[in-house]
Design a protein around this motif. Sequence first.
Motif, PDB file in Angstrom:
ATOM      1  N   SER A   1       0.846  -1.185   0.219  1.00  0.00           N
ATOM      2  CA  SER A   1      -0.098   0.087   0.005  1.00  0.00           C
ATOM      3  C   SER A   1       0.815   1.247   0.230  1.00  0.00           C
ATOM      4  CB  SER A   1      -0.941  -0.030   1.165  1.00  0.00           C
ATOM      5  OG  SER A   1      -1.629   1.114   1.144  1.00  0.00           O
TER       6      SER A   1
ATOM      7  N   TYR B   1      -9.715  11.194 -15.036  1.00  0.00           N
ATOM      8  CA  TYR B   1      -9.918   9.809 -14.579  1.00  0.00           C
ATOM      9  C   TYR B   1      -9.295   8.687 -15.536  1.00  0.00           C
ATOM     10  CZ  TYR B   1     -12.806   5.765 -13.627  1.00  0.00           C
ATOM     11  OH  TYR B   1     -13.285   4.324 -13.487  1.00  0.00           O
TER      12      TYR B   1
ATOM     13  N   GLY C   1      -2.593  11.285  -2.285  1.00  0.00           N
ATOM     14  CA  GLY C   1      -4.125  10.276  -1.964  1.00  0.00           C
ATOM     15  C   GLY C   1      -5.308  10.955  -2.477  1.00  0.00           C
ATOM     16  N   GLN C   2      -5.279  12.187  -2.997  1.00  0.00           N
ATOM     17  CA  GLN C   2      -6.364  12.844  -3.593  1.00  0.00           C
ATOM     18  C   GLN C   2      -7.053  11.845  -4.783  1.00  0.00           C
ATOM     19  OE1 GLN C   2      -5.699  16.746  -4.347  1.00  0.00           O
ATOM     20  NE2 GLN C   2      -5.982  17.555  -2.444  1.00  0.00           N
TER      21      GLN C   2
ATOM     22  N   LEU D   1     -14.101   4.055   1.846  1.00  0.00           N
ATOM     23  CA  LEU D   1     -12.760   4.370   2.038  1.00  0.00           C
ATOM     24  C   LEU D   1     -12.264   3.751   3.151  1.00  0.00           C
ATOM     25  CD1 LEU D   1     -11.848   7.525  -0.379  1.00  0.00           C
ATOM     26  CD2 LEU D   1     -11.886   5.230  -0.973  1.00  0.00           C
TER      27      LEU D   1
ATOM     28  N   VAL E   1      -7.640   8.735  -5.038  1.00  0.00           N
ATOM     29  CA  VAL E   1      -8.541   7.809  -4.528  1.00  0.00           C
ATOM     30  C   VAL E   1      -9.934   8.501  -4.350  1.00  0.00           C
ATOM     31  CG1 VAL E   1      -9.353   6.350  -2.697  1.00  0.00           C
ATOM     32  CG2 VAL E   1      -6.733   6.521  -3.317  1.00  0.00           C
ATOM     33  N   TYR E   2     -10.078   9.636  -3.762  1.00  0.00           N
ATOM     34  CA  TYR E   2     -11.392  10.532  -3.633  1.00  0.00           C
ATOM     35  C   TYR E   2     -12.032  10.788  -4.985  1.00  0.00           C
ATOM     36  CZ  TYR E   2      -9.675  10.930   1.233  1.00  0.00           C
ATOM     37  OH  TYR E   2      -9.191  10.579   2.491  1.00  0.00           O
TER      38      TYR E   2
ATOM     39  N   ASN F   1      -3.841   2.969 -12.370  1.00  0.00           N
ATOM     40  CA  ASN F   1      -4.079   1.576 -11.625  1.00  0.00           C
ATOM     41  C   ASN F   1      -4.050   0.184 -12.427  1.00  0.00           C
ATOM     42  OD1 ASN F   1      -5.923   0.870  -9.220  1.00  0.00           O
ATOM     43  ND2 ASN F   1      -7.198   0.299 -10.985  1.00  0.00           N
TER      44      ASN F   1
ATOM     45  N   ASP G   1       1.226   4.143  -3.056  1.00  0.00           N
ATOM     46  CA  ASP G   1       0.872   5.401  -2.546  1.00  0.00           C
ATOM     47  C   ASP G   1       1.976   6.276  -3.022  1.00  0.00           C
ATOM     48  OD1 ASP G   1      -1.636   5.064  -1.666  1.00  0.00           O
ATOM     49  OD2 ASP G   1      -1.294   5.084   0.547  1.00  0.00           O
TER      50      ASP G   1
ATOM     51  N   SER H   1       2.231   6.627  -6.831  1.00  0.00           N
ATOM     52  CA  SER H   1       1.172   7.498  -7.411  1.00  0.00           C
ATOM     53  C   SER H   1       1.066   9.034  -7.042  1.00  0.00           C
ATOM     54  CB  SER H   1      -0.326   7.130  -7.047  1.00  0.00           C
ATOM     55  OG  SER H   1      -0.509   6.238  -6.299  1.00  0.00           O
TER      56      SER H   1
ATOM     57  N   VAL I   1     -11.448   9.395  -7.938  1.00  0.00           N
ATOM     58  CA  VAL I   1     -12.019   8.308  -8.543  1.00  0.00           C
ATOM     59  C   VAL I   1     -13.252   7.800  -8.135  1.00  0.00           C
ATOM     60  CG1 VAL I   1     -11.463   5.824  -9.014  1.00  0.00           C
ATOM     61  CG2 VAL I   1      -9.787   7.354  -9.477  1.00  0.00           C
ATOM     62  N   ARG I   2     -13.417   7.649  -6.800  1.00  0.00           N
ATOM     63  CA  ARG I   2     -14.604   7.198  -6.065  1.00  0.00           C
ATOM     64  C   ARG I   2     -16.014   8.083  -6.401  1.00  0.00           C
ATOM     65  NH1 ARG I   2     -10.946   4.189  -5.912  1.00  0.00           N
ATOM     66  NH2 ARG I   2     -11.039   2.219  -4.407  1.00  0.00           N
TER      67      ARG I   2
END
Length: 150
Positions: free
Chosen positions: A12, A98, A31-32, A54, A34-35, A105, A16, A19, A37-38
């Motif tokens: 992990s 995206y 880490g932004q 998350l 991840v937010y 990913n 991280d 990325s 994408v979701r």
Amino acid sequence: MKDILRDIGVISRALDSISNIEFKEIDLAKGQFVYLVRIYENPGIIQEQLVEMLKIDRATASRAISNLEKNGLIIKKSGENNKKNKLLFATDKGEALYPFIIRENEYSNAVALKDFSEEEIRALTDMLKRVKENISNDWSYVKKGNKRIY
């Protein structure tokens, strides 16, 4: 018992770190992605659902959402039935990122699963899903103010 969580943690943190370096060029802070994408994949999601999805705390989610909004990657809209709920949507600028994020990913998945057979991938996927469910139950338990007994 084998300590798998150390290995999962290393994986992990390494991903991280990668990325965060690669996404610097598209102005996504730590880490932004991840937010974003979701939110893109779940248009109209509210912060509380994102927190649950998350497995993060509200303050962390709030900071990330504020930063994404400030950078023009997402917008908040009031819900029709509940004006207190702020529905989250990716902006055109956020939507444009995206495909790049997903390519990264997919590449990372391919690297991680290199030399695995389809059967091994299926088994690993199933087992990790079970691990996630086990941990999710503990996460929910502790977030509700309970203490685990070691």
